[in-house]
Motif scaffolding. Structure first.
Motif, PDB file in Angstrom:
ATOM      1  N   ASP A 243      -4.372  -8.174  10.684  1.00 44.25           N
ATOM      2  CA  ASP A 243      -4.076  -9.389   9.922  1.00 44.25           C
ATOM      3  C   ASP A 243      -5.243 -10.354  10.094  1.00 44.25           C
TER       4      ASP A 243
ATOM      5  N   GLN B 160      -9.547  -5.979  -1.828  1.00 41.85           N
ATOM      6  CA  GLN B 160      -8.428  -6.609  -1.130  1.00 41.85           C
ATOM      7  C   GLN B 160      -8.655  -6.598   0.376  1.00 41.85           C
TER       8      GLN B 160
ATOM      9  N   ARG C  13      -5.789 -11.963   4.696  1.00 45.90           N
ATOM     10  CA  ARG C  13      -5.528 -10.653   4.120  1.00 45.90           C
ATOM     11  C   ARG C  13      -5.190  -9.661   5.235  1.00 45.90           C
ATOM     12  N   GLN C  14      -4.913  -8.436   4.836  1.00 46.01           N
ATOM     13  CA  GLN C  14      -4.814  -7.323   5.764  1.00 46.01           C
ATOM     14  C   GLN C  14      -5.973  -6.366   5.507  1.00 46.01           C
TER      15      GLN C  14
ATOM     16  N   THR D  28       0.534  -0.504   0.636  1.00 46.20           N
ATOM     17  CA  THR D  28       1.507   0.582   0.653  1.00 46.20           C
ATOM     18  C   THR D  28       1.032   1.661   1.615  1.00 46.20           C
TER      19      THR D  28
ATOM     20  N   MET E 254       0.645 -13.125   2.723  1.00 47.68           N
ATOM     21  CA  MET E 254      -0.433 -12.144   2.892  1.00 47.68           C
ATOM     22  C   MET E 254       0.024 -10.807   2.316  1.00 47.68           C
ATOM     23  N   GLN E 255      -0.720 -10.302   1.353  1.00 45.15           N
ATOM     24  CA  GLN E 255      -0.335  -9.073   0.674  1.00 45.15           C
ATOM     25  C   GLN E 255      -0.502  -7.871   1.584  1.00 45.15           C
ATOM     26  N   SER E 256       0.511  -6.997   1.609  1.00 43.93           N
ATOM     27  CA  SER E 256       0.473  -5.805   2.455  1.00 43.93           C
ATOM     28  C   SER E 256       0.115  -4.582   1.619  1.00 43.93           C
TER      29      SER E 256
END
Length: 398
Positions: free
Chosen positions: A274, A359, A281-282, A5, A1-3
Motif C-alpha cells: 500500500d 496503476q 495506490r497498491q 484482482t 485505494m483501488q485494489s
C-alpha cells in the motif's frame, strides 16, 4: 485505494516472458546523447500529499509555486531582489531561508543576499529539497555569475539557460556529476518562472550513464550482492527494501523512505504494497524480489518505517545520503530512478497490460509509458506504441 484482482496480481507478480529466442534485450543509450532541454515540462512542481505541521520540508510550505509579476516593456524578468517575493512565503519558509549563512566574504554575501533569497522563494514550493540546500545551490550560482564573472544582477541574465549551462559545467570545481545535475535542475526551475521568454536549450550530458536506463540482469545481481553485503543490519535492511521495492514494485525513493511495515502485506499469492503519498495506490512485488524484501524487514515491528531508523521523524530525502555512505564494491551505482525504470521495462518486455503498469506505478502519463519502449528494442515500433496507448485506456490485448 483501488485494489487489484487476483488475475492482475498474478500478472504483476510474475511477468510472463516470451520464448528465450525473442526475449527483448534491454540496452544502453550511447554516452554521447544530449541532456534534457529546458522547457515547461522540465520543472513541474512535485506533487505533495498534504502539509505536515511543523515540517521544514519545502513540500509543506506552499500549496503552489509563486508566480512573480512580469515587468512590462523590454524587461521580461520579474524584479528579484527587493524582498517582495521572499516576503510572500509563509513564516516557516521565510525563516529557514533567512537563517542561511554561506561561507562567503561578508561584502559578497550582502551584495547578492536579497536577490538570492527572492530566487529561492520562487523555486522552494516547486521542488522537493530543503531550503538550506536550495540556498547552497542558488547562492553559489549567483555568486559566480555576479561577483566572479561580473554580470549584472538581473534575473533574465543570472538565470538565463545559457548562464546556467556555463555555471554547471565549470571545470574549476570538483563537483560530482550528480551534484551538477541537481544544480542544473533547480536552476532551470527558477529560469522557467523568471525568464519565461527564453527558448529551449540543449544541455550536454553530464556523464555517460542516464538515470533512466534500465539495469541489465547482471547489474541487478550485483546490486543484490550490494544490498546483502552491507556491514550492519540496518544498512542491509535499508538497502534490501530500497532495491526490492524500487526494482520489484516500481516505488520511487520518497515512497520507499515513508513506507511502514504494516503497509506491506505478505500473502500466499504474493506481496502487496500500500503506497501513500502523492499517488496513493497498491503495487505488487515481482517474484524475483520477494525474498530479498522479506529478509530485509524480517525484524521490523508492524508500525515502524522499513527504511532507515525505524523511529525517525525527519521528512527530507535521505536515500541519496544513505547510498553515498553504504559499503560499495564494483557494482553499478544503485539509483532508485534506474531501478524503477527497470521494473517498467521488464513489464513492458513481458507485455504486461499497460493499464496495470500505470496503476501500479502511480503514473497518469500514457505517453511516458509508451516512450519507455525505447528500452525494449523488439517492441520499439509504432504498432507496439499504439498497443500500449490503447491498453492504458483499458483496451487490453491479453
Amino acid at each position: 485505494m483501488q485494489s487489484f484482482t487476483a488475475e492482475d496480481r498474478a500478472l504483476l507478480r510474475t511477468p510472463s516472458s516470451p520464448p528465450d529466442s525473442v526475449i527483448p534485450h534491454i540496452f544502453r543509450v550511447p554516452s554521447g546523447d544530449s541532456g534534457r532541454p529546458m522547457g515547461a515540462a522540465y520543472g513541474r512542481p512535485f506533487a505533495r500529499p498534504a502539509a505536515i505541521d511543523g515540517c521544514a520540508h519545502t513540500r509543506c510550505w506552499e500549496p503552489e509555486p509563486l508566480r512573480a509579476p512580469v515587468l512590462d516593456g523590454d524587461e521580461a524578468a520579474p524584479n528579484l531582489g527587493g524582498g517582495t517575493l521572499f516576503a510572500l512565503l509563509r513564516p516557516g519558509a521565510s525563516s529557514a531561508i533567512a537563517r542561511y549563512s554561506p561561507q562567503l566574504a561578508d561584502e559578497r554575501w550582502r551584495r547578492i543576499r536579497p536577490f538570492t533569497q527572492d530566487a529561492v522563494a520562487v523555486v522552494a514550493p516547486a521542488c522537493a529539497y530543503l531550503a538550506e540546500r536550495l540556498m547552497v545551490v542558488v547562492t553559489g550560482h549567483v555568486d559566480w555569475i555576479v561577483n566572479v564573472c561580473g554580470y549584472p544582477m538581473k534575473a533574465d541574465v543570472v538565470f538565463h539557460p545559457v548562464m546556467i549551462r556555463r555555471s554547471v559545467s565549470r571545470d574549476d570545481v570538483a563537483w560530482s556529476d550528480k551534484w551538477r545535475r541537481d544544480c542544473r535542475s533547480l536552476l532551470l526551475r527558477i529560469s522557467e518562472v523568471v525568464v519565461p521568454t527564453a527558448g529551449p536549450l540543449e544541455f550536454a550530458a553530464l556523464n555517460g550513464q542516464s538515470v533512466t536506463i534500465p539495469y541489465t540482469h547482471l547489474e541487478l545481481q550485483l546490486l543484490e550482492s550490494w544490498a546483502r553485503g552491507q556491514s550492519t543490519a540496518r544498512r542491509r535492511r535499508s538497502a534490501s527494501v530500497l532495491l526490492a521495492l524500487s526494482a520489484g514494485a516500481g516505488l520511487d525513493a520518497w515512497e520507499v523512505q515513508h513506507l511502514r511495515r504494516h503497509d506491506i502485506h505478505v500473502t500466499g499469492s504474493g506481496i502487496v504494497v500500500d503506497v501513500a503519498g502523492a499517488a496513493p495506490r497498491q503495487s505488487v512485488v515481482t517474484e524475483r524480489w520477494e525474498q530479498l524484501l522479506i529478509d530485509g524487514f524480517r525484524d521490523v515491528n508492524d508500525g515502524d518505517l522499513v527504511f532507515g531508523s525505524a523511529d525517525r521523524t525527519t521528512t527530507f530525502n535521505m536515500v541519496t545520503a544513505f547510498i553515498r555512505n553504504t559499503d560499495r564494491g564494483n557494482e553499478p551505482n544503485p539509483l532508485p530512478t534506474r531501478m524503477r525504470a527497470t521494473w517498467i521495462a521488464e513489464h513492458l518486455a513481458a507485455r504486461t497490460p499497460a493499464d496495470l503498469i500505470m496503476q501500479a506505478a502511480g503514473t497518469s502519463k500514457a505517453e511516458h509509458l509508451a516512450a519507455a519502449l525505447v528500452h525494449v528494442p523488439e517492441l520499439h515500433t509504432s504498432e507496439d506504441r499504439r498497443r500500449v496507448l490503447a491498453e492504458t485506456r483499458g483496451q487490453r490485448t491479453r
